[in-house]
Design a protein around this motif. Structure first.
Motif, PDB file in Angstrom:
ATOM      1  N   GLY A  21       0.681  -0.969  -0.509  1.00  0.00           N
ATOM      2  CA  GLY A  21       0.159  -0.596  -0.414  1.00  0.00           C
ATOM      3  C   GLY A  21       1.305   1.752   0.242  1.00  0.00           C
ATOM      4  N   ALA A  22       1.759   1.015   0.090  1.00  0.00           N
ATOM      5  CA  ALA A  22       3.016   2.448   0.154  1.00  0.00           C
ATOM      6  C   ALA A  22       3.875   1.863  -0.996  1.00  0.00           C
ATOM      7  N   TYR A  23       4.315   1.152  -1.748  1.00  0.00           N
ATOM      8  CA  TYR A  23       5.201   0.851  -2.222  1.00  0.00           C
ATOM      9  C   TYR A  23       5.390   1.962  -3.690  1.00  0.00           C
ATOM     10  N   ASP A  24       6.266   2.489  -3.729  1.00  0.00           N
ATOM     11  CA  ASP A  24       6.621   3.491  -4.736  1.00  0.00           C
ATOM     12  C   ASP A  24       8.077   4.424  -4.886  1.00  0.00           C
ATOM     13  N   GLY A  77      -1.490  11.751  22.095  1.00  0.00           N
ATOM     14  CA  GLY A  77      -2.705  11.938  21.043  1.00  0.00           C
ATOM     15  C   GLY A  77      -2.372  11.900  19.752  1.00  0.00           C
ATOM     16  N   THR A  78      -1.272  12.937  19.608  1.00  0.00           N
ATOM     17  CA  THR A  78      -1.266  13.570  18.545  1.00  0.00           C
ATOM     18  C   THR A  78      -0.127  12.734  17.571  1.00  0.00           C
ATOM     19  N   SER A  79       0.627  11.997  16.733  1.00  0.00           N
ATOM     20  CA  SER A  79       1.069  11.901  15.846  1.00  0.00           C
ATOM     21  C   SER A  79       1.746  13.054  15.369  1.00  0.00           C
ATOM     22  N   LEU A  80       3.156  13.287  15.676  1.00  0.00           N
ATOM     23  CA  LEU A  80       3.752  14.344  14.522  1.00  0.00           C
ATOM     24  C   LEU A  80       3.977  12.917  12.916  1.00  0.00           C
ATOM     25  N   LEU A  81       4.833  12.346  12.289  1.00  0.00           N
ATOM     26  CA  LEU A  81       4.398  11.712  12.182  1.00  0.00           C
ATOM     27  C   LEU A  81       3.520  11.472  11.095  1.00  0.00           C
ATOM     28  N   ARG A  84       1.910  14.721   9.695  1.00  0.00           N
ATOM     29  CA  ARG A  84       2.987  15.311   8.938  1.00  0.00           C
ATOM     30  C   ARG A  84       2.236  14.202   7.632  1.00  0.00           C
ATOM     31  N   PHE A  85       2.790  13.123   7.523  1.00  0.00           N
ATOM     32  CA  PHE A  85       3.161  11.826   6.596  1.00  0.00           C
ATOM     33  C   PHE A  85       1.922  11.632   6.155  1.00  0.00           C
ATOM     34  N   ALA A  86       0.716  11.480   7.003  1.00  0.00           N
ATOM     35  CA  ALA A  86      -0.416  10.902   7.434  1.00  0.00           C
ATOM     36  C   ALA A  86      -0.015   8.473   7.777  1.00  0.00           C
ATOM     37  N   ASP A  87      -1.096   7.968   6.955  1.00  0.00           N
ATOM     38  CA  ASP A  87      -0.621   7.102   7.651  1.00  0.00           C
ATOM     39  C   ASP A  87       0.712   6.132   7.180  1.00  0.00           C
TER      40      ASP A  87
END
Length: 226
Positions: A21-24, A77-81, A84-87
């Motif tokens: 799902g993230a292969y590019d 509570g809030t992920s910085l990563l 910024r870059f979603a799942d």
């Protein structure tokens, strides 16, 4: 020792299997960047004896990065990563860290003088060397960890493949192709940038490239008709 090209070939193979799902190309670029980054410690050799296979080749820093990544993506509570870059960014980060450990550090752990596994907490190189087998005469045998018991004192010693410290271990690399004391008197310095020094290493490069090319030509299965 395995070259950066060998590490990259192994990393490409892992990425092809894990980046679902993230292969590019951008994702592969991130993984490859993380894979070659540890080799920067070879540049520190002239100012820090034993820096190669120490600063960028240990299990402490990846463990710390893994804990930080887990905290940011699972506990906060809030992920910085993720913000910024979603799942997608979270998945790439975990795959890059996994590839760093298994496609680079583990391979170097099993070659030459090994790696300074617990640096900066403890200065000692370890090499993964030995065998595990089942013998009809001796039963289960493993020699990766040697445990000896002194019959006189009862003291137990454990050897997990220690090869020395930064003061006694030098792993040749293009920046320092020989130990520093030998380089002083050398008339001609032969700096070699290895690609594949064994047949299995060339195979690992080729199979990694094959996996990437094969993924490129794969198509999604047809959707089931209602």
């Amino acid at each position: 020792m395995p070259s950066s090209v060998v590490h990259a070939g192994f990393a490409l193979l892992l990425a092809a299997g894990l980046l679902k799902g993230a292969y590019d190309r951008p994702a592969l670029a991130v993984v490859l960047f993380v894979i070659v980054l540890p080799e920067v410690d070879s540049l520190m050799g002239p100012v820090m004896p034993g820096a190669h296979r120490t600063v960028g080749h240990n299990f402490v820093l990846p463990a710390a990065a893994g804990l930080l990544l887990y905290y940011d993506t699972r506990l906060r509570g809030t992920s910085l990563l993720r913000e910024r870059f979603a799942d997608r960014g979270v998945k790439i980060a975990w795959v890059a860290l996994f590839a760093h450990v298994f496609a680079h550090i583990f391979l170097d752990w099993a070659h030459l003088e090994g790696v300074n596994a617990l640096w900066p907490l403890h200065d000692e190189f370890f090499r993964l060397e030995g065998e595990i087998l089942l013998s009809t005469a001796d039963g289960f045998v493993q020699t990766f960890i040697d445990i000896e018991l002194d019959p006189d004192t009862g003291e137990r010693t454990v050897d997990a493949g220690s090869t020395g410290t930064t003061e006694s271990v030098h792993v040749n690399n293009p920046v320092e192709p020989d130990s520093p004391e030998n380089l002083v008197d050398a008339e001609e310095i032969d700096r070699r940038f290895p690609i594949a020094q064994r047949g299995w290493r060339l195979y690992l490069i080729l199979i990694g490239v094959f996996a990437v090319v094969a993924r490129r030509f794969q198509s999604d299965p047809p959707a089931d008709e209602a």
